[in-house]
Design an enzyme around this catalytic site. Sequence first.
Site, PDB file in Angstrom:
ATOM      1  N   GLU A 113     -10.196  -3.220  15.718  1.00 31.24           N
ATOM      2  CA  GLU A 113      -9.043  -3.961  16.240  1.00 31.24           C
ATOM      3  C   GLU A 113      -8.477  -3.344  17.521  1.00 31.24           C
ATOM      4  O   GLU A 113      -7.684  -3.971  18.208  1.00 31.24           O
ATOM      5  CB  GLU A 113      -7.909  -4.117  15.208  1.00 31.24           C
ATOM      6  N   GLU A 117       1.562   2.298  13.232  1.00 30.75           N
ATOM      7  CA  GLU A 117       0.489   2.224  12.234  1.00 30.75           C
ATOM      8  C   GLU A 117      -0.601   1.386  12.884  1.00 30.75           C
ATOM      9  O   GLU A 117      -0.675   0.176  12.702  1.00 30.75           O
ATOM     10  CB  GLU A 117       1.010   1.617  10.941  1.00 30.75           C
ATOM     11  N   ASP A 152       6.516  -5.905  19.007  1.00 27.97           N
ATOM     12  CA  ASP A 152       5.404  -6.614  18.369  1.00 27.97           C
ATOM     13  C   ASP A 152       5.141  -7.906  19.116  1.00 27.97           C
ATOM     14  O   ASP A 152       6.077  -8.641  19.450  1.00 27.97           O
ATOM     15  CB  ASP A 152       5.691  -6.910  16.897  1.00 27.97           C
ATOM     16  N   ASP A 164       0.874  -1.168   0.000  1.00 27.03           N
ATOM     17  CA  ASP A 164       0.000   0.000   0.000  1.00 27.03           C
ATOM     18  C   ASP A 164       0.917   1.224   0.000  1.00 27.03           C
ATOM     19  O   ASP A 164       1.359   1.702   1.045  1.00 27.03           O
ATOM     20  CB  ASP A 164      -0.896  -0.016   1.240  1.00 27.03           C
ATOM     21  N   HIS A 223      -5.287   0.164   1.351  1.00 27.53           N
ATOM     22  CA  HIS A 223      -5.777  -1.164   1.731  1.00 27.53           C
ATOM     23  C   HIS A 223      -6.921  -1.075   2.732  1.00 27.53           C
ATOM     24  O   HIS A 223      -7.662  -2.037   2.922  1.00 27.53           O
ATOM     25  CB  HIS A 223      -4.637  -2.024   2.291  1.00 27.53           C
ATOM     26  N   ARG A 272       0.011   4.366   2.053  1.00 24.81           N
ATOM     27  CA  ARG A 272       0.305   4.183   3.475  1.00 24.81           C
ATOM     28  C   ARG A 272       1.791   4.267   3.764  1.00 24.81           C
ATOM     29  O   ARG A 272       2.245   5.052   4.609  1.00 24.81           O
ATOM     30  CB  ARG A 272      -0.229   2.820   3.916  1.00 24.81           C
TER      31      ARG A 272
END
Length: 405
Positions: free
Chosen positions: A171, A162, A119, A70, A349, A73
Amino acid sequence: MYSSSGDSNGYHQDNKQQLGMSQRERVRRVRAKSRDGYGEEQKVTPCTEFDKAYFNSYAHVGIHEEMIKDHVRTNSYRDAIFHHQSLIEGKVVVDVGCGTGILSIFCAQAGAKRVYAVDASDIAVQANEVVKANNLSDKVIVLHGRVEDVEIDEEVDVIISEWMGYMLLYESMLGSVITARDRWLKHGGLILPSNATLYMAPVTHPDRYRESIEFWRNVYGIDMSAMLPLAKQCAFEEPSVETISGENVLTWPHVVKHVDCYTITIDELESVTTTYKFRSMMRAPFHGFAFWFDVEFGGPAASPINPRAPVLPTAPSNNSPMDGSQRKKRTNPNEALVLSTAPEDPPTHWQQTLIYFYDPIDVEQDQLIEGSATLTQSKENRRFMNINLRYSSGGRSFVKESVMR
């Protein structure tokens, strides 16, 4: 102060050996601590089975490929990082939900002294390898764990993430950014993006209705209209993520929620309610509502206003949002960079999120459409979103409820 012996990358994973001895003092598994400036001591949110499933979904390379490809983005984030290079160079950065590590690497390329790439998904394993392959192990430290669980034993100057989902808040990843902010961000620190705004507007989409519903009236000369109730339920029961154009939008958009990433709290994310009044700009079948968002990459003192003059500007007084006055246009287009998912802008996206009615409503030009929208985190799974739409037009009132899973 910190030894350079051993692996210089402080890769860390729950219940596994922590690599990178030179960074061990910086990464500890302790309770979240509170600091002056960004709220009270936080309760650590437990990691549910739904959370684990969510993190596991981001271990698949396909979702990261889609996001990186994307270009709107990815280029927006890279441009924002280098636009704010003077605030990143020589500073400490946290990348919340780093994925493959691409934003962390952009920050390192912009001169960051140290980047903590966090993460909870197993994609962190690959991110660590990407960092090593790009000879950035001395700058980028990959932490495999939740922001709520890992600890960075220093304050940070910059948070980048992001975090946006469909309809902006789907989410609920913004909660992790808030947690990182409250735990680690210095006074006067930078958050990228700095602001976000969710919009909604009535739409007409005859082609979509024709393809999904009208098709059943005549199938190879056979009357299959008995399929219509089931077809409507299957096609329109849940929100639909798809791309529309500005021509599908019946009115000026309405601001559902403005998010200031420096001040928003986790409690504010549990439920968002707005009331609206639209006037149709044309005579057309009214098929449902579209939602989209934009985010700004302003500096620490940036005000929540849009630097661009969009094709579909926010409506005048009859569409005033509950959570504040309408956004004003900036006089200086260089004040902030914007990533937009609006129908009139280049597609991303995220596309747009549409909530269709089972049956369209015919509206005339200037006809009033009014009601309310409530977006609520699901009690079963906070990453799901319950949507309640109440709308009236032409003397009729309706309610549409759906869940974004």
